[in-house]
Design a protein around this motif. Structure first.
Motif, PDB file in Angstrom:
ATOM      1  N   MET A 275       6.562  16.622  10.995  1.00 24.29           N
ATOM      2  CA  MET A 275       6.453  15.612   9.786  1.00 24.29           C
ATOM      3  C   MET A 275       7.558  15.033   9.427  1.00 24.29           C
ATOM      4  O   MET A 275       7.686  13.774   9.102  1.00 24.29           O
ATOM      5  N   LEU A 276       8.816  15.680   9.525  1.00 23.57           N
ATOM      6  CA  LEU A 276      10.143  14.600   9.517  1.00 23.57           C
ATOM      7  C   LEU A 276      10.251  13.696  10.352  1.00 23.57           C
ATOM      8  O   LEU A 276      10.703  12.681  10.211  1.00 23.57           O
ATOM      9  N   GLY A 277       9.779  13.642  11.841  1.00 22.77           N
ATOM     10  CA  GLY A 277       9.828  12.850  12.793  1.00 22.77           C
ATOM     11  C   GLY A 277       8.797  11.624  12.345  1.00 22.77           C
ATOM     12  O   GLY A 277       9.222  10.480  12.540  1.00 22.77           O
ATOM     13  N   ALA A 278       7.558  12.016  11.904  1.00 21.00           N
ATOM     14  CA  ALA A 278       6.613  10.992  11.296  1.00 21.00           C
ATOM     15  C   ALA A 278       7.220  10.264  10.301  1.00 21.00           C
ATOM     16  O   ALA A 278       6.709   8.986  10.112  1.00 21.00           O
ATOM     17  N   LEU A 279       7.947  11.051   9.272  1.00 18.36           N
ATOM     18  CA  LEU A 279       8.433   9.975   8.285  1.00 18.36           C
ATOM     19  C   LEU A 279       9.509   9.094   8.637  1.00 18.36           C
ATOM     20  O   LEU A 279       9.656   7.851   8.097  1.00 18.36           O
ATOM     21  N   HIS A 280      10.154   9.294   9.718  1.00 18.61           N
ATOM     22  CA  HIS A 280      11.107   8.190  10.494  1.00 18.61           C
ATOM     23  C   HIS A 280      10.025   7.065  10.771  1.00 18.61           C
ATOM     24  O   HIS A 280      10.593   5.892  10.424  1.00 18.61           O
ATOM     25  N   MET A 281       9.081   7.470  11.348  1.00 16.60           N
ATOM     26  CA  MET A 281       8.045   6.260  12.001  1.00 16.60           C
ATOM     27  C   MET A 281       7.642   5.300  10.829  1.00 16.60           C
ATOM     28  O   MET A 281       7.560   4.307  10.698  1.00 16.60           O
TER      29      MET A 281
ATOM     30  N   SER B 291       0.835  -1.182   0.010  1.00 14.94           N
ATOM     31  CA  SER B 291       0.050  -0.276   0.084  1.00 14.94           C
ATOM     32  C   SER B 291       0.972   1.195  -0.131  1.00 14.94           C
ATOM     33  O   SER B 291       1.884   1.169   0.292  1.00 14.94           O
ATOM     34  N   ARG B 292       0.376   2.335  -0.382  1.00 15.42           N
ATOM     35  CA  ARG B 292       0.985   3.736  -0.370  1.00 15.42           C
ATOM     36  C   ARG B 292       1.016   4.166   1.071  1.00 15.42           C
ATOM     37  O   ARG B 292      -0.186   4.216   1.829  1.00 15.42           O
ATOM     38  N   MET B 293       2.249   4.564   1.632  1.00 12.84           N
ATOM     39  CA  MET B 293       2.261   4.883   2.865  1.00 12.84           C
ATOM     40  C   MET B 293       2.431   6.513   2.942  1.00 12.84           C
ATOM     41  O   MET B 293       3.397   6.772   2.358  1.00 12.84           O
ATOM     42  N   ILE B 294       1.441   7.195   3.413  1.00 11.83           N
ATOM     43  CA  ILE B 294       1.818   8.502   3.732  1.00 11.83           C
ATOM     44  C   ILE B 294       2.025   9.103   5.178  1.00 11.83           C
ATOM     45  O   ILE B 294       1.628   8.112   6.094  1.00 11.83           O
ATOM     46  N   VAL B 295       2.125  10.185   5.311  1.00 12.99           N
ATOM     47  CA  VAL B 295       2.227  10.948   6.697  1.00 12.99           C
ATOM     48  C   VAL B 295       1.457  12.159   6.538  1.00 12.99           C
ATOM     49  O   VAL B 295       1.561  12.976   5.632  1.00 12.99           O
ATOM     50  N   ILE B 296       0.678  12.542   7.518  1.00 11.92           N
ATOM     51  CA  ILE B 296      -0.127  13.456   7.714  1.00 11.92           C
ATOM     52  C   ILE B 296      -0.143  14.234   8.927  1.00 11.92           C
ATOM     53  O   ILE B 296      -0.111  13.490  10.040  1.00 11.92           O
ATOM     54  N   ASP B 297       0.081  15.625   8.985  1.00 12.07           N
ATOM     55  CA  ASP B 297       0.204  16.459   9.983  1.00 12.07           C
ATOM     56  C   ASP B 297      -1.032  17.242   9.919  1.00 12.07           C
ATOM     57  O   ASP B 297      -0.917  18.376   9.188  1.00 12.07           O
ATOM     58  N   LEU B 298      -2.134  16.952  10.374  1.00 13.18           N
ATOM     59  CA  LEU B 298      -3.334  17.682  10.335  1.00 13.18           C
ATOM     60  C   LEU B 298      -3.380  18.521  11.338  1.00 13.18           C
ATOM     61  O   LEU B 298      -3.697  18.457  12.497  1.00 13.18           O
ATOM     62  N   GLY B 299      -2.802  19.736  11.243  1.00 16.72           N
ATOM     63  CA  GLY B 299      -2.787  20.931  12.242  1.00 16.72           C
ATOM     64  C   GLY B 299      -3.963  21.873  12.272  1.00 16.72           C
ATOM     65  O   GLY B 299      -4.707  21.944  11.204  1.00 16.72           O
ATOM     66  N   THR B 300      -4.063  22.894  13.354  1.00 16.02           N
ATOM     67  CA  THR B 300      -4.932  23.934  13.364  1.00 16.02           C
ATOM     68  C   THR B 300      -4.703  24.776  12.170  1.00 16.02           C
ATOM     69  O   THR B 300      -5.938  25.294  11.734  1.00 16.02           O
ATOM     70  N   VAL B 301      -3.805  25.141  11.800  1.00 20.49           N
ATOM     71  CA  VAL B 301      -3.425  26.209  10.687  1.00 20.49           C
ATOM     72  C   VAL B 301      -3.251  25.622   9.616  1.00 20.49           C
ATOM     73  O   VAL B 301      -3.669  25.939   8.344  1.00 20.49           O
ATOM     74  N   ASN B 302      -1.927  24.611   9.441  1.00 23.90           N
ATOM     75  CA  ASN B 302      -1.780  24.212   8.079  1.00 23.90           C
ATOM     76  C   ASN B 302      -1.826  22.508   8.282  1.00 23.90           C
ATOM     77  O   ASN B 302      -1.691  22.077   9.562  1.00 23.90           O
ATOM     78  N   THR B 303      -2.099  22.020   7.063  1.00 20.12           N
ATOM     79  CA  THR B 303      -1.852  20.578   6.924  1.00 20.12           C
ATOM     80  C   THR B 303      -0.900  20.062   5.945  1.00 20.12           C
ATOM     81  O   THR B 303      -0.679  20.893   4.913  1.00 20.12           O
ATOM     82  N   LEU B 304       0.142  19.142   6.451  1.00 16.06           N
ATOM     83  CA  LEU B 304       1.169  18.797   5.658  1.00 16.06           C
ATOM     84  C   LEU B 304       0.951  17.247   5.231  1.00 16.06           C
ATOM     85  O   LEU B 304       0.471  16.574   6.059  1.00 16.06           O
ATOM     86  N   MET B 305       1.348  16.863   4.184  1.00 14.86           N
ATOM     87  CA  MET B 305       1.385  15.580   3.941  1.00 14.86           C
ATOM     88  C   MET B 305       2.585  15.289   3.176  1.00 14.86           C
ATOM     89  O   MET B 305       3.474  16.011   2.386  1.00 14.86           O
TER      90      MET B 305
END
Length: 347
Positions: A319-325, A10-24
């Motif tokens: 986001m960078l730390g979640a990419l480690h995970m 499967s495609r593995m993505i990382v999401i930082d769903l923040g109050t101000v900004n969302t990063l993927m």
């Protein structure tokens, strides 16, 4: 955690769903998307007509009968259905419309202060957005990894992640998180403090955008020159331009910065004495957008007596730390075994 063969395909993505900004981000390609966590919806049907920055601005200005909504507040989901549409729309924008045979899995970051119900709401929004399997990661741990701290390898790592709607402070050792303190206050609340102060002192409503500019320009290091700012008078409702004393803005921001100092003090008090001593030697790393506030590192260092530095790429550390995970999940590497230079803070 072991993934099945289908999960690895499967495609593995990382999401930082923040109050101000969302990063993927993608585990193999890095950060793919950075957009404001905002949507324009039809006022009658609640159908989403625009997502993100420029598209939202254009639609809200040109199209009638629409509302601008924010599905996140203080780092947690306040509208599950809208949040799911936001996630789904951003996934299409980040990954394209090509078919994904084995689906999409995601590592999603959540604030340290999120309750079990709030975590479940984020997972539910991700599931409705079409994500097959969700792995939840604590933001302070992700921030520490993303900042390059030797988490799980050295004792006494400390991070203060000042996000848009939350602040997380954690002291970590080789065994993981030893002490964590969180608050549902962040850089958004700094803007609100500026708006309230100008409202009360000058009788002008300046709005969030002007408050953001004042925060960025003045911070905790006010100059001598007054700053021009426009807004709407509360007594007449008419537009007006005033001169604001920078010291007033710094005063409002200092009160918010003191709340971060309080969290840091509480986390150090709760940490084992030996770890607190290591923190005194190593120092504290600031991450998140709030770390960019002028003078906040010096203010925290002065109030706590601990050395402080702002992390490189502080806005992307979570986001960078979640990419480690994500990479650990996919490839089986253990971040506990990775070698890294010991982290120190220099003045």
């Amino acid at each position: 955690m072991e993934l099945s063969l289908f999960d690895r395909l499967s495609r593995m993505i990382v999401i930082d769903l923040g109050t101000v900004n969302t990063l993927m981000a993608d585990a193999g390609r890095g950060i793919l998307l950075r957009e404001p966590s905002v949507a324009v919806v039809d006022a009658d049907t609640r159908r989403v007509v625009a997502l993100g920055s420029e598209e939202v601005k254009r639609k809200s200005q040109l199209q009638g009968g629409v509302r601008t909504l924010y599905p996140m507040r203080d780092g947690v989901v306040t509208d599950i259905e809208l949040a799911s549409q936001l996630i789904a729309g951003f996934i299409r924008r980040a990954l394209g419309k090509a078919p994904r045979l084995f689906g999409v899995n995601a590592v999603i970051c959540v604030p340290g202060c999120a309750t079990a119900v709030e975590r479940q709401a984020i997972e539910e929004a991700a599931y409705r957005a079409g994500i097959k399997k969700t792995f939840v990661m604590s933001e302070p741990v992700a921030a520490a990894l993303g900042a390059g701290l030797p988490v799980y390898r050295e004792d006494g790592c400390m991070v203060a992640d000042i996000g848009g709607g939350t602040t997380d402070v954690a002291v970590m050792s080789k065994n993981g998180v030893e002490s964590v303190k969180s608050s549902k206050r962040g850089s958004v609340h700094m803007n609100e403090a500026i708006v309230r102060l100008v409202w009360a002192r000058y009788g002008i409503d300046i709005g969030d955008e002007a408050a953001e500019e004042l925060k960025r320009e003045i911070g905790l290091k006010p100059g001598r020159d007054t700053v021009r700012v426009s807004g709407r008078r509360l007594d007449t409702g008419l537009p007006d331009v005033i001169l604001v004393e920078p010291a007033c803005i710094a005063e409002a921001l200092r009160a918010e910065a003191d709340k971060v100092v309080g969290l840091i003090s509480e986390a150090l008090l709760d940490a084992p004495a030996g770890l607190a001593a290591h923190v005194m030697e190593r120092g504290i790393v600031l991450t998140g957008g709030g770390a960019l506030l002028k003078g906040i590192d010096e203010h925290i260092a002065r109030e706590t007596g601990v050395r402080v530095r702002v992390a490189e790429d502080c806005m992307d550390c979570v986001m960078l730390g979640a990419l480690h995970m994500a990479q650990e999940l996919l490839y089986g590497s253990d971040i506990r075994d990775e070698e890294a230079e010991p982290y120190t803070v220099s003045i």
